[in-house]
Design a protein around this motif. Structure first.
Motif, short mmCIF file in Angstrom:
data_model
loop_
_atom_site.label_atom_id
_atom_site.label_comp_id
_atom_site.label_asym_id
_atom_site.label_seq_id
_atom_site.Cartn_x
_atom_site.Cartn_y
_atom_site.Cartn_z
N LEU A 222 41.39 54.29 41.11
CA LEU A 222 41.26 53.25 42.13
C LEU A 222 40.15 52.26 41.79
CD1 LEU A 222 41.77 55.35 45.40
CD2 LEU A 222 43.32 53.63 44.46
N LEU A 223 39.04 52.76 41.23
CA LEU A 223 37.95 51.86 40.83
C LEU A 223 38.41 50.89 39.75
CD1 LEU A 223 34.74 54.10 40.73
CD2 LEU A 223 35.22 52.19 42.27
N ILE A 224 39.13 51.40 38.77
CA ILE A 224 39.61 50.54 37.69
C ILE A 224 40.64 49.54 38.21
CG2 ILE A 224 40.86 50.53 35.49
CD1 ILE A 224 39.56 53.25 34.91
N VAL A 225 41.53 50.00 39.10
CA VAL A 225 42.50 49.08 39.69
C VAL A 225 41.80 48.00 40.51
CG1 VAL A 225 44.35 48.91 41.40
CG2 VAL A 225 44.38 50.75 39.71
N ALA A 226 40.75 48.39 41.23
CA ALA A 226 40.02 47.43 42.06
C ALA A 226 39.41 46.30 41.23
CB ALA A 226 38.92 48.15 42.85
N SER A 227 39.04 46.60 39.97
CA SER A 227 38.45 45.57 39.11
C SER A 227 39.42 44.44 38.81
CB SER A 227 37.95 46.19 37.81
OG SER A 227 39.03 46.66 37.03
N LYS A 228 40.71 44.66 39.07
CA LYS A 228 41.73 43.64 38.82
C LYS A 228 42.14 42.89 40.09
CE LYS A 228 42.01 45.29 34.60
NZ LYS A 228 41.48 44.55 33.44
N LEU A 229 41.55 43.27 41.24
CA LEU A 229 41.95 42.69 42.52
C LEU A 229 40.88 41.78 43.08
CD1 LEU A 229 43.43 45.96 44.11
CD2 LEU A 229 44.67 44.14 42.92
N GLU A 230 41.22 41.12 44.17
CA GLU A 230 40.28 40.20 44.83
C GLU A 230 40.43 40.31 46.33
OE1 GLU A 230 41.13 36.28 43.45
OE2 GLU A 230 40.55 36.67 41.37
N GLY A 231 39.44 39.78 47.03
CA GLY A 231 39.50 39.66 48.48
C GLY A 231 39.59 40.97 49.22
N ALA A 232 40.38 40.95 50.31
CA ALA A 232 40.50 42.11 51.19
C ALA A 232 41.09 43.31 50.45
CB ALA A 232 41.35 41.75 52.40
N MET A 233 42.05 43.06 49.56
CA MET A 233 42.67 44.15 48.81
C MET A 233 41.63 44.85 47.92
SD MET A 233 45.37 45.90 48.37
CE MET A 233 46.65 44.87 49.07
N PHE A 234 40.75 44.05 47.33
CA PHE A 234 39.68 44.62 46.50
C PHE A 234 38.81 45.56 47.32
CE2 PHE A 234 35.16 44.29 45.45
CZ PHE A 234 35.14 44.74 44.13
N MET A 235 38.38 45.11 48.50
CA MET A 235 37.51 45.93 49.34
C MET A 235 38.21 47.19 49.82
SD MET A 235 34.70 44.38 49.18
CE MET A 235 33.85 45.48 50.32
N ALA A 236 39.50 47.07 50.13
CA ALA A 236 40.25 48.23 50.61
C ALA A 236 40.38 49.29 49.53
CB ALA A 236 41.64 47.78 51.08
N VAL A 237 40.65 48.86 48.29
CA VAL A 237 40.80 49.82 47.19
C VAL A 237 39.45 50.45 46.84
CG1 VAL A 237 41.47 50.08 44.77
CG2 VAL A 237 42.83 48.63 46.29
N VAL A 238 38.38 49.67 46.87
CA VAL A 238 37.04 50.23 46.61
C VAL A 238 36.69 51.28 47.66
CG1 VAL A 238 34.57 49.70 46.60
CG2 VAL A 238 36.16 48.24 45.35
N LEU A 239 37.01 50.98 48.93
CA LEU A 239 36.75 51.94 50.01
C LEU A 239 37.55 53.23 49.79
CD1 LEU A 239 35.47 52.67 52.72
CD2 LEU A 239 37.40 51.50 53.85
N VAL A 415 31.00 45.08 40.29
CA VAL A 415 29.93 44.28 40.89
C VAL A 415 29.94 42.86 40.34
CG1 VAL A 415 27.43 44.07 41.15
CG2 VAL A 415 28.52 46.31 41.35
N LEU A 416 30.23 42.74 39.05
CA LEU A 416 30.28 41.41 38.44
C LEU A 416 31.34 40.55 39.12
CD1 LEU A 416 28.88 40.04 35.97
CD2 LEU A 416 30.91 40.63 34.66
N GLY A 417 32.51 41.13 39.39
CA GLY A 417 33.55 40.38 40.07
C GLY A 417 33.17 40.01 41.49
N MET A 418 32.45 40.91 42.18
CA MET A 418 32.03 40.64 43.54
C MET A 418 31.00 39.52 43.61
SD MET A 418 31.71 44.55 45.00
CE MET A 418 31.04 44.00 46.58
N VAL A 419 30.05 39.53 42.69
CA VAL A 419 28.94 38.57 42.75
C VAL A 419 29.34 37.20 42.22
CG1 VAL A 419 26.62 38.05 41.87
CG2 VAL A 419 27.18 40.37 42.63
N LEU A 420 30.01 37.17 41.07
CA LEU A 420 30.34 35.88 40.48
C LEU A 420 31.48 35.18 41.21
CD1 LEU A 420 30.04 36.52 36.64
CD2 LEU A 420 28.31 35.71 38.25
N GLY A 421 32.54 35.91 41.51
CA GLY A 421 33.65 35.30 42.22
C GLY A 421 34.26 34.17 41.41
N ASP A 422 34.89 33.24 42.10
CA ASP A 422 35.55 32.10 41.45
C ASP A 422 34.92 30.75 41.81
OD1 ASP A 422 37.50 33.73 40.25
OD2 ASP A 422 38.65 33.78 42.11
#
Length: 463
Positions: A222-239, A415-422
């Motif tokens: 799930l952590l690895i999959v989350a690295s490919k997602l964004e937004g609400a889906m990203f947070m849901a998978v991380v949780l 964390v890199l994806g969360m902080v840098l964003g687009d």
């Protein structure tokens, strides 16, 4: 059993065979990177699909298998698991060369990932058991240097092989190294292991912690999959990954035969060494992914120049890792790790003003210092954590250590994806925030160094 009887001095040739076998994991993970476009054209498959299956899929399978492989090697025998891993490498290579479609290529990479997961913990366990305490620092330093060299040389070697022989040759590039490794280990066999507590694999499967393995696999996947997602889906998978991780820890604390024994973390040298590895990998992988983004977007830099910049850091690691091992044996793991942490902090600290660098060349001194610090820290952390584990848990300890190493990198990418964003408007400021987070992680690893053995490893706990 006395230290002199248990820690049998291995020959230089057998040690070289072990190091060469373990190097196939990082070499295999980076070797294929430059071949992906050619593979995509060769089998008429989508490049994104090929990358996901052959790179991300490889990582997922490898990380999931590390812990169980370490536990199995404790029970079945480290040498048996090592030879099994070498055999799987060869089978995986054959599937890759003969593959006509995506399915067989994916199967090839899965077999290679499982092989790497078997070989690396088994190698670490064998080094722990058969190298005398006073030499472990140097040997684990060579282990770290070997892994860094393999990872750094993978893309270069892969590019040359694809240019000369085509993409299929990438799948057999490891075979000559494996052949030499197998020849050395056969010609100069390792000291015999104690078989009194070993069981056949068919009996092991009856008591193997399948629930723990499943929860760990779910959390990491799930952590690895989350690295490919964004937004609400990203947070849901991380949780979901966090919930699975908590469930895994609770299960391991109460099951009678855990795949990861939580009591290992009650040993200060093991806990400190393992977290140092994870925290510093958090910083290292973060820099490897962040700096190319910064220089390609804000400095419009050629990929070749960015590659040379990152190669400087890898060179620093390669040269410093053996030195870190020698210092561990002479002055103790604590002092060696603290020295490395200071160098690493100094190097990353220079990157706080990242906006002032007009080109990758300007960042090279900071990255060289960072690489030297990483190299110096690896051997004392690895040596102290492995020496703290009991001989009967050497494989499990190696599996935990290897998993935590990957976990640090996975969390860094998240964390890199969360902080840098687009958002390109504020990305420069966010790049600085990431450098600050890396600095905090390194500072924590420096504090962890205080829990490492202060005396020479020769006087540390031995079997």
């Amino acid at each position: 059993m006395s230290a002199n009887n248990a820690a049998i001095r291995m020959s230089t040739a057998s040690t070289a065979g072990l190091l060469m076998a373990s190097a196939q994991a990082p070499l295999g993970s980076t070797l294929i990177a430059v071949a992906l476009p050619s593979i995509s054209l060769g089998i008429s498959a989508d490049l994104v699909l090929i990358t996901s299956l052959l790179v991300t899929g490889y990582l997922v399978v490898n990380v999931i298998c590390l812990g169980p492989a370490g536990k199995i090697s404790d029970v079945v025998g480290h040498s048996r698991i090592l030879w099994t891993g070498i055999g799987l490498y060869l089978i995986g290579a054959a599937f890759g060369v003969l593959a006509q479609g995506v399915s067989f290529l994916f199967l090839s990479r899965c077999l290679m990932a499982v092989a790497g997961a078997l070989v690396v913990p088994a190698t670490l366990a064998l080094l722990r058991l058969h190298v005398p305490p006073g030499r472990r620092g140097r040997i684990f330093g060579l282990f770290g240097a070997t892994m860094a060299i393999a990872a750094a040389c993978g893309p270069v070697l892969g590019g040359e092989i694809v240019s000369l022989f085509g993409w299929r040759a990438v799948f057999v590039a490891n075979v000559p190294f494996l052949a030499v490794s197998a020849l050395l280990l056969h010609r100069y066999p390792l000291p015999a292991e104690n078989t009194a507590t070993q069981r056949p694999l068919r009996k092991l499967t009856r008591s193997l912690d399948f629930m723990g393995i499943g929860l760990l696999a779910l959390s990491l996947t799930l952590l690895i999959v989350a690295s490919k997602l964004e937004g609400a889906m990203f947070m849901a998978v991380v949780l979901a990954a966090a919930i699975a991780g908590v469930a895994f820890v609770k299960w391991e604390a109460k099951t009678p035969a855990p795949v990861f024994d939580p009591h290992l973390f009650s040993l200060p040298p093991f806990a400190a060494g393992t977290f140092i590895i994870a925290l510093q990998n958090f910083a290292m992988y973060g820099l490897l992914f962040q700096l190319p983004q910064f220089f390609s977007v804000f400095r419009v830099t050629e990929p070749r120049d960015i590659g040379y910049m990152l190669f400087v850091m890898m060179i620093g690691m390669v040269f410093a890792a053996p030195l870190g091992g020698q210092l561990t044996d002479r002055i103790g793991a604590r002092s060696a790790a603290l020295l490395g942490s200071v160098l690493l902090l100094s190097g990353v600290g220079q990157l706080w003003g990242i906006d002032s660098f007009e080109s990758p060349q300007g960042a090279m001194p900071a990255l060289l210092m960072s690489g030297l610090g990483l190299g110096l820290c690896n051997a004392p952390a690895q040596s102290a954590s492995m020496s703290a584990a009991e001989p009967g848990q050497a494989g499990m300890a190696a599996g935990v250590s290897s998993t935590m190493r990957y976990l640090g990198g996975i969390l860094s990418i998240l964390v890199l994806g969360m902080v840098l964003g687009d958002d390109q408007i504020v990305s420069v400021a966010r790049h600085t925030v990431m450098i600050q987070l890396f600095t905090i992680a390194i500072g924590l690893s420096a504090l962890m160094s205080l829990w490492l053995p202060g005396a020479s490893v020769a006087t540390a706990k031995s079997p």
